[in-house]
Design a protein around this motif. Structure first.
Motif, PDB file in Angstrom:
ATOM      1  N   THR A  69      23.974  30.256  77.714  1.00 18.68           N
ATOM      2  CA  THR A  69      23.971  28.828  77.980  1.00 18.68           C
ATOM      3  C   THR A  69      23.180  28.590  79.260  1.00 18.68           C
ATOM      4  O   THR A  69      23.071  29.472  80.109  1.00 18.68           O
ATOM      5  CB  THR A  69      25.407  28.271  78.119  1.00 18.68           C
ATOM      6  OG1 THR A  69      25.347  26.840  78.189  1.00 18.68           O
ATOM      7  CG2 THR A  69      26.123  28.806  79.341  1.00 18.68           C
ATOM      8  N   VAL A  70      22.647  27.403  79.376  1.00 20.85           N
ATOM      9  CA  VAL A  70      21.936  27.002  80.584  1.00 20.85           C
ATOM     10  C   VAL A  70      22.911  26.230  81.465  1.00 20.85           C
ATOM     11  O   VAL A  70      23.606  25.327  81.000  1.00 20.85           O
ATOM     12  CB  VAL A  70      20.705  26.144  80.241  1.00 20.85           C
ATOM     13  CG1 VAL A  70      20.068  25.562  81.491  1.00 20.85           C
ATOM     14  CG2 VAL A  70      19.686  26.978  79.476  1.00 20.85           C
ATOM     15  N   LEU A  71      22.987  26.620  82.728  1.00 17.67           N
ATOM     16  CA  LEU A  71      23.849  25.931  83.692  1.00 17.67           C
ATOM     17  C   LEU A  71      23.081  24.881  84.480  1.00 17.67           C
ATOM     18  O   LEU A  71      23.612  23.822  84.801  1.00 17.67           O
ATOM     19  CB  LEU A  71      24.480  26.938  84.651  1.00 17.67           C
ATOM     20  CG  LEU A  71      25.302  28.055  84.006  1.00 17.67           C
ATOM     21  CD1 LEU A  71      25.799  29.021  85.072  1.00 17.67           C
ATOM     22  CD2 LEU A  71      26.451  27.483  83.204  1.00 17.67           C
ATOM     23  N   GLU A  72      21.839  25.199  84.832  1.00 16.64           N
ATOM     24  CA  GLU A  72      20.973  24.284  85.586  1.00 16.64           C
ATOM     25  C   GLU A  72      19.557  24.419  85.077  1.00 16.64           C
ATOM     26  O   GLU A  72      19.126  25.515  84.726  1.00 16.64           O
ATOM     27  CB  GLU A  72      20.958  24.641  87.075  1.00 16.64           C
ATOM     28  CG  GLU A  72      22.155  24.233  87.854  1.00 16.64           C
ATOM     29  CD  GLU A  72      22.000  24.551  89.343  1.00 16.64           C
ATOM     30  OE1 GLU A  72      20.863  24.624  89.847  1.00 16.64           O
ATOM     31  OE2 GLU A  72      23.034  24.736  89.979  1.00 16.64           O
ATOM     32  N   SER A  74      16.268  23.909  82.630  1.00 20.52           N
ATOM     33  CA  SER A  74      16.100  24.030  81.183  1.00 20.52           C
ATOM     34  C   SER A  74      15.256  25.259  80.868  1.00 20.52           C
ATOM     35  O   SER A  74      14.479  25.719  81.703  1.00 20.52           O
ATOM     36  CB  SER A  74      15.443  22.778  80.603  1.00 20.52           C
ATOM     37  OG  SER A  74      14.133  22.626  81.105  1.00 20.52           O
ATOM     38  N   PRO A  91      21.181  22.069  79.979  1.00 21.02           N
ATOM     39  CA  PRO A  91      22.519  22.342  80.488  1.00 21.02           C
ATOM     40  C   PRO A  91      23.603  22.089  79.443  1.00 21.02           C
ATOM     41  O   PRO A  91      23.636  21.042  78.795  1.00 21.02           O
ATOM     42  CB  PRO A  91      22.653  21.374  81.666  1.00 21.02           C
ATOM     43  CG  PRO A  91      21.239  21.191  82.132  1.00 21.02           C
ATOM     44  CD  PRO A  91      20.423  21.174  80.858  1.00 21.02           C
ATOM     45  N   ALA A 113      15.854  27.435  87.088  1.00 16.63           N
ATOM     46  CA  ALA A 113      16.894  27.358  86.059  1.00 16.63           C
ATOM     47  C   ALA A 113      17.906  28.468  86.313  1.00 16.63           C
ATOM     48  O   ALA A 113      17.581  29.509  86.902  1.00 16.63           O
ATOM     49  CB  ALA A 113      16.298  27.493  84.661  1.00 16.63           C
ATOM     50  N   SER A 115      21.058  30.489  84.080  1.00 19.81           N
ATOM     51  CA  SER A 115      21.689  30.649  82.776  1.00 19.81           C
ATOM     52  C   SER A 115      22.735  31.747  82.836  1.00 19.81           C
ATOM     53  O   SER A 115      22.719  32.608  83.717  1.00 19.81           O
ATOM     54  CB  SER A 115      20.640  30.972  81.710  1.00 19.81           C
ATOM     55  OG  SER A 115      19.912  32.136  82.045  1.00 19.81           O
TER      56      SER A 115
END
Length: 146
Positions: A69-72, A74, A91, A113, A115
């Motif tokens: 998953t992406v937290l911050e 893209s 996100p 980014a 992740s």
């Protein structure tokens, strides 16, 4: 990948995605930084900090299934399913892949980014591939991160 196989990976990234310490991650000026967040007998979780313009190159995760998953920021994921497919991951978006899935994940934006990635069983190997337009070709193998 079956829903049952994917669930432990999705649970792992959801568990650690809200960790306040992850929000304090420093992004390198170039390249990517890897931080082991958790490892037990069934799953391991890694945080990856991506400078703008970085890419994994086409690779698989050996015998491990993976989710991320992406937290911050893209990321863009180029997937190889006998043909190239491209996905934007922002996100909160999550991706799950069976063992042997080949992809290239990229931060093509101008911002950093962050992740979070989970693997089961542990990430024991990675294979690198060259994208040739209409096919991929294996170019190398390396042990997983420990």
């Amino acid at each position: 990948m079956t829903t049952l196989a994917a669930q432990p990976l999705l649970d792992a990234i959801r568990t650690y995605a809200d960790d306040e310490l992850l929000a304090q991650t420093q992004v390198p000026e170039s390249g990517r930084d890897f931080h082991l967040v958790h490892r037990d007998d069934e799953v391991e979780v890694w945080l990856i900090a991506w400078a703008p313009g970085t890419s994994t190159g086409f690779h698989d995760h050996g015998s491990a299934a993976a989710a991320f998953t992406v937290l911050e920021g893209s990321l863009i994921e180029h997937n190889w399913f006998g043909g190239l497919q491209i996905a934007d991951i922002g996100p909160g978006d999550a991706r799950v892949h069976a063992p042997g899935h080949v992809h290239d994940v990229r931060n093509v934006g101008s911002l950093p980014a962050i992740s979070l990635h989970a693997y089961t069983p542990h990430l024991d190997a990675m294979h690198s591939y060259r994208f040739l337009g209409d096919r991929i070709s294996l170019i190398g193998a390396e042990p997983g991160r420990s």
